[in-house]
Design an enzyme around this catalytic site. Structure first.
Site, PDB file in Angstrom:
ATOM      1  N   ALA A 145       0.797  -1.126  -0.166  1.00  7.13           N
ATOM      2  CA  ALA A 145      -0.039   0.058   0.130  1.00  7.13           C
ATOM      3  C   ALA A 145       0.999   1.208   0.052  1.00  7.13           C
ATOM      4  CB  ALA A 145      -0.830   0.063   1.171  1.00  7.13           C
TER       5      ALA A 145
ATOM      6  N   GLY B 152      -0.951  -5.143   0.274  1.00  2.00           N
ATOM      7  CA  GLY B 152      -1.890  -4.967  -0.687  1.00  2.00           C
ATOM      8  C   GLY B 152      -1.276  -5.428  -1.923  1.00  2.00           C
TER       9      GLY B 152
ATOM     10  N   GLU C 117      -2.156  -9.395  -1.703  1.00  2.00           N
ATOM     11  CA  GLU C 117      -3.665  -9.407  -1.465  1.00  2.00           C
ATOM     12  C   GLU C 117      -4.017  -9.289  -3.087  1.00  2.00           C
ATOM     13  OE1 GLU C 117      -4.102  -6.348   1.536  1.00  2.00           O
ATOM     14  OE2 GLU C 117      -5.572  -7.886   2.625  1.00  2.00           O
TER      15      GLU C 117
ATOM     16  N   GLU D  14       1.773  -6.244   7.340  1.00  2.82           N
ATOM     17  CA  GLU D  14       1.158  -5.082   7.955  1.00  2.82           C
ATOM     18  C   GLU D  14       1.076  -4.915   9.544  1.00  2.82           C
ATOM     19  OE1 GLU D  14      -0.211  -7.067   5.989  1.00  2.82           O
ATOM     20  OE2 GLU D  14      -1.181  -6.257   4.299  1.00  2.82           O
TER      21      GLU D  14
END
Ligand code: NAI
Length: 708
Positions: free
Chosen positions: A63, A107, A110, A130
């Site tokens: 991210a 992310g 993901e 994270e």
């Protein structure tokens, strides 16, 4: 459509390339760009499969962390909007092959897991890091990872946040194939192979998920473990809660539960503090007036003087970075001991599987032990780590000045002594600097760089750059007694001792701070470092003590009895052969007797007073350091404490922590302590000023480190 994502064709294959340098972070526009590619694939009959790949050196590395701050500041909605995009990818009518190189973290992973297949370069790494920012995966990571990798692996990856390499990703089932040659070509070939064949969505792959009953013991064990390993931290437990949802809830409900947990973490003080530390580690590299135009001197070889605890660790740090080291001692026995300690350290690394014998041999071949200064004319940097004493340090610097070539940097590892006075023993004060490592020097990430009055910008710049090369984070300090770290540690440990002398038990003080989040209690830390270190320093500076001002009494008396801590088998605690601590009733009784004799009133002391006295002593001294300009910014103090003194990252460092509590409250508490304990607690003027104005340390900027 978006400039950050490009679309090309190779026959029936649509290639979606993410091009958002340097690391293809999921900045605004990137998810939308991928979604547009998927729309194109869905609506174009001639497309039979999709390959998603990153341009440059990596797949999506994660991210955009700046976005998190915008969300918590209320500038953006919580919904980062990734979930709908990932759902679109997963529901694409054509198979989507994710081609991973570099890193697919957070992310990025993901996104990769929402595809139908994943192929990877052998050097690729994947992970859900994270938790390191006090967060959990927020776009299905806790739901898709257990479906691909199994429950145990998903728990491990989301709770510890450590990455895994491509080979392990293949073994666990997150990756379907490792591509040996060109990744794009391999991915296209793979896509051609599977085009037209039935494929499955990750959300529907339930075969690796155990029943809730079978999962329960694994999840309970993970919780127990996380509570111990990540004391007080909410994100690791939230990650486990979310993963539990993958086992107990339908996919959509699991996603919703994950989203709620993610938002709770995102708005928590813990996550904001850890993000502060993340950015802080980068911020501290910036020194006003020292920039890209400032030359940095090449450091091709290093001379270390003193092969004791610190000299040995410093040598290892350089050997690990493949910088040749000349290691000097006073006699054969000390030199042999020093080299043997380095060997033993490397032998442990081999035992733990961190290094191979060959790697150790290569590093040891770069070490040249010596008993004289003959080859010191070859080194670009000399670091002194002899006993802490001004006369000895000056003698060594005089010698270094004579033997080292002009322009070579002369650094001292002193913990407390004046850089300027040490520099006065040389003819080149501009080349003299403090390079304060922390014990164990090859492990601790902090390097406190201390500028003297005459230290040149080139020399400062070189040391700040050098820290990176040896895997450390440098914080620049000005030349005051104890610099940033130890100057603050003084009042902190002073209060710990006062508390014991006022009636708290040694264990109560240590436990209170440990439970609060410090890596170790202040008294146990003293025993570890050696109580004699502080004792010697206090004797050296005794002439500066103000008459009538209270001083701790017990620690010096323990030292007079030869109780130096772990190394002598006793100090505040008693130690067995393996250095396990047990409470020491003899010490406790003696301290009580000394305190009563000295007329110190005895009372019960609550845990919150113990914590406030120790932590606010740090903050109050930190405020003085900041105000006097010995630290560039509050964040420099924070990073020094998190990386060098075991201050919990989830509290962001002492100054950040004070900001989160509110400086008005901190100031009032300091005033209370001043009324009760006298002038040692006089509030720092900057604390008073910022508290009155409703401001924060983080917002205070002077931007210059004082040199003396
Ligand atoms: P140490 O006692 O383990 O090692 C000092 C070594 O220097 C001894 O092996 C001694 O033989 C050697 N030495 C003395 N004179 C010498 C000379 N003229 N030439 C070559 N070698 C000489 O001490 P330690 O703990 O390594 O401390 C060294 C310095 O690092 C001190 O200034 C100390 O304040 C500082 N320091 C210590 C930390 C710690 O946790 N121990 C942390 C940060 C800094």
């Amino acid at each position: 459509m978006s400039d950050l994502v490009k679309y090309t064709r190779d026959g029936e294959i649509l290639i979606v390339t993410i091009d958002n340098p340097p690391v293809n972070a999921l900045s605004p526009g990137v998810p939308q760009g991928i979604a547009a590619g998927i729309d194109q694939a869905d609506s174009d009959d001639s497309v039979k499969a999709v390959v998603v790949i990153g341009a440059g050196r990596t797949f999506i590395a994660g991210a955009d962390i700046n976005e998190f701050g915008k969300i918590t500041a209320g500038e953006k909605s919580h919904d980062i909007g990734l979930n709908p995009v990932l759902e679109k990818i997963e529901k694409c009518s054509k198979p989507v092959v994710m081609a991973i190189h570099g890193t697919a973290f957070g992310g990025g992973l993901e996104t990769a897991m929402s595809g139908h297949y994943r192929v990877a370069a052998a050097s690729a790494q994947i992970g859900q890091p994270e938790v390191k920012l006090g967060l959990i995966p927020g776009a299905g990571g806790t739901q898709r990872l257990p479906r691909l990798a199994g429950l145990a692996k998903a728990l491990e990856m989301c709770v510890d946040g450590a990455p895994i390499k491509a080979a392990e990703a293949l073994e666990t089932g997150v990756v379907d194939e490792i591509i040996m040659g060109d990744l794009l070509e391999g991915a296209i070939a793979w896509a051609r192979d599977i085009a037209g064949v039935d494929f499955r969505r990750t959300r529907d792959r339930n075969e690796k998920l155990p029943s809730p009953a079978d999962a329960a013991p694994l999840i309970a064990a993970a919780r127990d473990n996380a509570r111990k390993k990540y004391r007080n931290m909410m994100a690791p437990l939230a990650a486990i809660d979310a993963i539990e949802g993958a086992v107990t809830l339908p996919f959509e409900d699991g996603l919703a539960a994950e989203q709620k947990l993610f938002v709770d973490c995102l708005f928590s003080a813990q996550s904001k503090s850890m993000i502060h530390v993340f950015f802080g580690e980068r911020e501290v590299a910036k020194v006003p007036g020292v920039g890209k135009d400032t030359p940095s001197l090449p450091v091709r070889s290093v001379g270390v003087v003193g092969a004791g605890t610190m000299g040995g660790g410093i040598a290892i740090s350089f050997l690990n970075a493949r910088v040749p080291v000349l290691l000097k001692e006073v006699d054969r026995a000390a030199l042999d001991r020093g080299v043997a300690a380095i060997r033993k350290n490397y032998a442990n690394s081999v035992k733990r599987g961190r290094l191979t014998e060959a790697q150790v041999d290569e590093r040891m071949s770069l070490l040249s032990p010596t008993l004289d200064y003959n080859r010191f004319n070859e080194v670009d940097l000399a670091i002194e780590a002899v006993f802490e004493g001004m006369d000895l340090k000056k003698k060594v610097f005089g010698q270094l000045d004579r033997v080292c070539r002009p322009g070579a940097i002369l650094a001292t590892n002193t913990s407390t002594l004046s850089i300027d006075e040490i520099a006065s023993a040389t003819s080149r004060p501009e080349s003299v600097i403090g390079a304060h490592f922390f014990s164990p020097a090859n492990v601790m990430k902090l390097l406190e760089v201390v500028r003297g009055a005459a230290t040149s910008k080139e020399v400062i710049n070189t040391c700040m750059q050098l820290a990176k090369k040896i895997g450390k984070v440098a914080v620049l300090a000005g030349n005051c007694r104890g610099f940033i770290g130890n100057r603050m540690f003084g009042p902190y440990r002073r209060e710990a001792q006062f508390l014991v002398e006022e009636g708290a038990s040694v264990e109560a003080v240590d436990q209170a701070l440990y439970r609060w989040g410090m890596a170790m209690g202040p008294l146990a830390t003293g025993d570890l470092a050696g109580l004699d270190v502080g004792w010697r320093i206090r004797k050296e500076f005794a002439h500066l003590d103000k008459p009538g001002v209270r001083q701790p009494i017990a620690e010096d008396r323990l030292c007079e009895m030869g109780r130096f801590g772990q190394k002598t088998g006793s100090g505040w605690y008693r130690y067995d052969e393996a250095r396990n601590a047990t409470p020491d009733e003899t010490a406790a009784a003696l301290v009580r007797e000394w305190a009563i004799d000295a007329g110190i009133p005895q009372r019960e002391i609550a845990e919150d007073e113990i914590v406030d006295r120790c932590v606010y002593a740090l903050v109050n001294e930190g405020a003085r350091i900041l105000e006097e300009g010995f630290a560039l910014r509050a964040v420099d103090i924070d990073i020094a404490y998190v990386l060098g003194y075991g201050f919990p990252a989830y509290r962001g460092g002492p100054m950040w922590f004070a900001d989160t509590v509110g400086l008005k409250h901190v100031y009032e508490r300091v005033l209370e302590f001043e009324q009760r304990h006298g002038e040692l607690w006089a509030p720092a003027p900057l604390l008073a000023e910022l508290a009155a104005e409703g401001k924060t340390f983080a917002g205070f900027a002077r931007g210059k480190t004082k040199t003396a």
